[in-house]
Design an enzyme around this catalytic site. Structure first.
Site, PDB file in Angstrom:
ATOM      1  N   SER A  64       0.790  -1.224   0.000  1.00 17.07           N
ATOM      2  CA  SER A  64       0.000   0.000   0.000  1.00 17.07           C
ATOM      3  C   SER A  64       0.823   1.276   0.000  1.00 17.07           C
ATOM      4  CB  SER A  64      -0.983  -0.001   1.172  1.00 17.07           C
ATOM      5  OG  SER A  64      -0.335  -0.384   2.357  1.00 17.07           O
TER       6      SER A  64
ATOM      7  N   HIS B 147      -5.528  -3.349  -2.719  1.00 16.83           N
ATOM      8  CA  HIS B 147      -5.147  -2.417  -3.788  1.00 16.83           C
ATOM      9  C   HIS B 147      -4.982  -3.100  -5.132  1.00 16.83           C
ATOM     10  CE1 HIS B 147      -4.474   0.855  -0.971  1.00 16.83           C
ATOM     11  NE2 HIS B 147      -3.859  -0.009  -0.186  1.00 16.83           N
TER      12      HIS B 147
ATOM     13  N   LYS C 287     -12.305   0.261  -1.659  1.00 20.02           N
ATOM     14  CA  LYS C 287     -11.393   0.955  -2.582  1.00 20.02           C
ATOM     15  C   LYS C 287     -11.996   0.976  -3.981  1.00 20.02           C
ATOM     16  CE  LYS C 287      -7.861   0.655   0.754  1.00 20.02           C
ATOM     17  NZ  LYS C 287      -6.997  -0.183   1.549  1.00 20.02           N
TER      18      LYS C 287
HETATM   19  C1  LIG Z   1      -7.106  -0.356   3.113  1.00 22.82           C
HETATM   20  C2  LIG Z   1      -6.465  -1.642   3.402  1.00 22.82           C
HETATM   21  C3  LIG Z   1      -7.033  -2.547   4.298  1.00 22.82           C
HETATM   22  C4  LIG Z   1      -8.210  -2.212   5.147  1.00 22.82           C
HETATM   23  O1  LIG Z   1      -9.356  -2.143   4.425  1.00 22.82           O
HETATM   24  P1  LIG Z   1     -10.586  -1.247   4.963  1.00 22.82           P
HETATM   25  O2  LIG Z   1     -11.732  -1.779   4.215  1.00 22.82           O
HETATM   26  O3  LIG Z   1     -10.268   0.166   4.642  1.00 22.82           O
HETATM   27  O4  LIG Z   1     -10.675  -1.487   6.423  1.00 22.82           O
HETATM   28  C5  LIG Z   1      -6.442  -3.778   4.443  1.00 22.82           C
HETATM   29  N1  LIG Z   1      -5.320  -4.093   3.762  1.00 22.82           N
HETATM   30  C6  LIG Z   1      -4.737  -3.223   2.919  1.00 22.82           C
HETATM   31  C7  LIG Z   1      -3.494  -3.632   2.188  1.00 22.82           C
HETATM   32  C8  LIG Z   1      -5.275  -1.966   2.724  1.00 22.82           C
HETATM   33  O5  LIG Z   1      -4.679  -1.099   1.936  1.00 22.82           O
END
Ligand SMILES: *Cc1c(COP(=O)(O)O)cnc(C)c1O
Length: 660
Positions: A454, A482, A513
């Site tokens: 990320s 992602h 996302k």
């Molecule tokens: C954003 C993210 C999460 C968490 O997801 P949410 O739905 O925002 O709680 C978990 N793992 C990674 C790699 C992320 O980027």
């Protein structure tokens, strides 16, 4: 010495001591040291733990380890009680020093400041100073080396228990409790000589062990110990002999400041120093963060999340959103959410296993498992909860979890909540991963990795990881937060990206996302999903997602399935943006929608991000602890809905802001 097999019962114990050092330019430097007094059957385990402690010390690898094992008879051992512990929180080092003086007065020492000044002579000593508190004479024979109190340990109630991480707190109490019992010693003062610790303590029989949270400034290597001696000097020899040779076991040693011995009578001392109120650590922490440019605040956005947003009435190009496909304001998805509210209302009213399970939940799970080509899927309320729930449920005791050092915080927290042994391997380093697997050879193991990392935007070497899982019979879990909707020709994620023939055992992802809603999911076999449904606590003990949220995610997934051109457009934008930055001499290259632009210093990254903000560009500066210290960066997130104009403007403004 009596033989332990003789009829009369002389129980043998052993003193075990380790000292590790490293020779540097001719002189030997101390790396680490430890000692214990243990039973015979504990020797092997403790030797192993000591060696591992010596070999893995942050100060470096030793080239000399001195290990000494001596038999000790029970009747040579003196048992003493641990001093009762009290913690005094202070705002700054000056207050801490003042508090020490008050305590010294309590034990009849009125020249405390003169004694504290003696610390200027302890900085390079490995041992302690033995100080006549009335004449300020130094009584230790060797002023350079100081006095070393040794042959002591806590009484351990569970046999075979080996602490592999050094417990500084417990060790300090053991030491102070022994020292305080030496002839003519009336107290001890200690200031940590570790630049990363600012704590210290004052100890005496009548006041106990008083831990003071701040006695010097962060980063200062100054520190040391002073044993406070009062009385005729004809007992100095006895005193030193006690400190250096008497075997002492200390009863009831607490393991950490939070669980300090509550039964022991803690003398309450009234001082007029500003002993700080219970909330002050909040302000202290906040101030600390601010000083180090690590303090975070929130911006308020006044429009929908898209490639442009309104803040304070101004237009910004959004370069920080995870809304990669730009679907959060898509009218079809909004209508789907509204219809769901019309039909099902606003809340789900319970957890999935009680009353919060609607047709919609089941339908979305079916869509997700179809999309990821797995047997089943299970929804969680966030991606965070999916990771925490899944990893803690899979990481039973006896399991070993191998986790990439750059994995997302929710993976780290899942590991922390699990009962598994956790092994961190170097980022995307398959050699290091395999070495770790070989070393431990677990019968139950799980490799867990982000698909797209990320903060760096790079992609996990999943083909190699899958090979390892086959070779060593391990489970593998991939976090597709992602990657879903982003990588792979049609946005199906990492399996499509690499053209893999089979799926990882656990495919985790988020609806928050690319899928423009919120929630997390795990796709996998029927058995895996049944297991999680019964074992993942974040699934079981939380109210399920609201109907509108589910319907939005479902509609977004449908758009992703039916309009692959959005993914193509995202790929085009990523390449276009990187090319422009490269054109300006800014070196970035990524296959994901995350484009890191490394700046280095936290302060500079913040300053650049805020200058860009003033120029109408919303881009985040990512700092420690999200990334390593000194690796601060701008993190540009590309969306399918950015125009070429948007990306030109951003690249050009980044270039102008970065270059002085
Ligand atoms: C954003 C993210 C999460 C968490 O997801 P949410 O739905 O925002 O709680 C978990 N793992 C990674 C790699 C992320 O980027």
């Amino acid at each position: 010495m009596k033989n332990k097999y003789e009829g009369d019962v002389t129980i043998m114990m052993y003193s075990l001591k380790m000292r590790a050092s490293q020779s540097k330019s001719g002189s030997s430097q101390h790396i680490s040291g430890a000692e214990r007094i243990i039973n015979e059957n504990e020797i092997n385990l403790n030797v192993e733990a000591f060696i591992s402690r010596a070999m893995n010390h942050s100060k470096g690898q030793p080239d000399f380890i001195n290990l000494k094992i001596e038999a000790v008879t029970q009747d040579e051992i003196q048992y003493v009680d641990a001093l009762p512990v009290k913690t005094v929180e202070v705002l700054n080092a000056e207050t801490g020093q003042e508090i020490i003086l008050k305590y010294l007065e309590q034990i009849g020492i009125t020249n405390g400041s003169a004694i504290m000044k003696m610390f200027s002579q302890t900085y390079n000593m490995r041992g302690a100073m033995l100080l006549d508190v009335d004449t300020l004479e130094r009584l230790e024979p060797n002023h350079e080396r100081g006095l070393r109190a040794t042959y002591m340990d806590a009484v351990h109630n569970s046999a075979n228990k080996v602490e592999d991480t050094k417990n500084h707190f417990a060790e300090a109490i053991v030491l102070a409790s022994k020292v305080i019992n030496a002839p003519n010693i009336i107290g001890e003062i200690c200031v940590s000589d570790d630049p990363n610790y600012v704590t210290g303590y004052v100890a005496a029989l009548s006041i106990g062990y008083v831990r003071i949270t701040k006695l010097k400034d962060m980063g200062s290597p100054d520190g040391g110990r002073i044993f406070l001696y009062r009385g005729d000097h004809d007992k100095v020899k006895d005193c030193i002999n006690y400190l250096e040779h008497q075997k002492v076991l200390v009863r009831n040693v607490p393991n950490n400041p939070a669980t300090q011995n509550k039964n022991a009578a803690t003398k309450n001392i009234v001082t007029n120093c500003s002993i700080v109120d219970k909330n002050n650590f909040l302000m202290e922490t906040i101030n600390n963060l601010k000083q180090n440019n690590l303090y975070r605040t929130m911006n308020v956005i006044e429009s929908a999340q898209d490639s442009h947003v309104a803040i304070d009435g101004h237009d910004f190009i959004m370069m920080a959103s995870n809304n990669y496909l730009g679907l959060t304001a898509d009218s079809r998805i909004k209508v789907a959410a509204m219809d769901a509210i019309e039909r099902y209302g606003t809340g789900s009213g319970g957890s999935r296993l009680t009353t919060g399970n609607f047709t919609l939940h089941k339908e979305l799970e079916d869509d997700l498992s179809k999309f990821k080509h797995t047997e089943r899927a299970i929804l969680f309320n966030t991606g965070y909860m999916a990771n925490v729930g899944t990893i803690s449920a899979l990481g039973r005791s006896g399991t070993v979890i191998f986790s990439d050092e750059l994995n997302h915080a929710s993976i780290i927290d899942g590991c922390r909540l699990s009962r598994a042994q956790v092994v961190i391997y170097r980022h995307n380093d398959m050699k290091d991963l395999e070495n770790n697997i070989k070393k431990i050879a677990p019968s139950n193991g799980l490799i867990v990795t982000d698909a797209v990392f990320s903060m760096d935007g790079d992609i996990a070497n999943l083909p190699a990881i899958m090979e390892l899982t086959k070779k060593y019979n391990l489970l593998v879990m991939v976090d597709e937060a992602h990657s879903t909707g982003v990588i792979g020709g049609t946005g199906h994620g990492i399996v499509e990206h690499f053209g893999l023939k089979s799926n990882p055992d656990v495919l985790m992802g988020t609806l928050s996302k690319s899928l423009a809603s919120e929630g997390g999911y795990v796709c996998g076999s029927q058995t895996l999903i049944d297991y999680l449904c019964n074992k993942a606590r974040s699934f079981i003990f939380s109210t399920s997602l609201a109907p509108a949220t589910i319907a939005a995610a479902k509609a977004a997934l449908n758009v992703l399935n039916t309009e692959p051109e959005r993914v193509k457009r995202l790929h085009y934008n990523i390449e276009y943006f990187c090319k422009h930055l490269n054109h300006y001499g800014i070196n970035t290259n990524t296959e994901s929608a995350i484009v890191p632009i490394i700046i280095g210093e936290e302060e500079r990254a913040l300053k650049i991000a805020s200058e860009l903000y003033n120029k109408g560009i919303y881009i985040s500066a990512i700092r420690y602890p999200t990334v390593a210290k000194g690796q601060a960066r701008l993190r540009a997130a590309i969306m399918a809905t950015h125009t070429e104009d948007d990306l030109n403007t951003v690249a050009e403004k980044i270039n102008r802001t970065i270059k002085p």
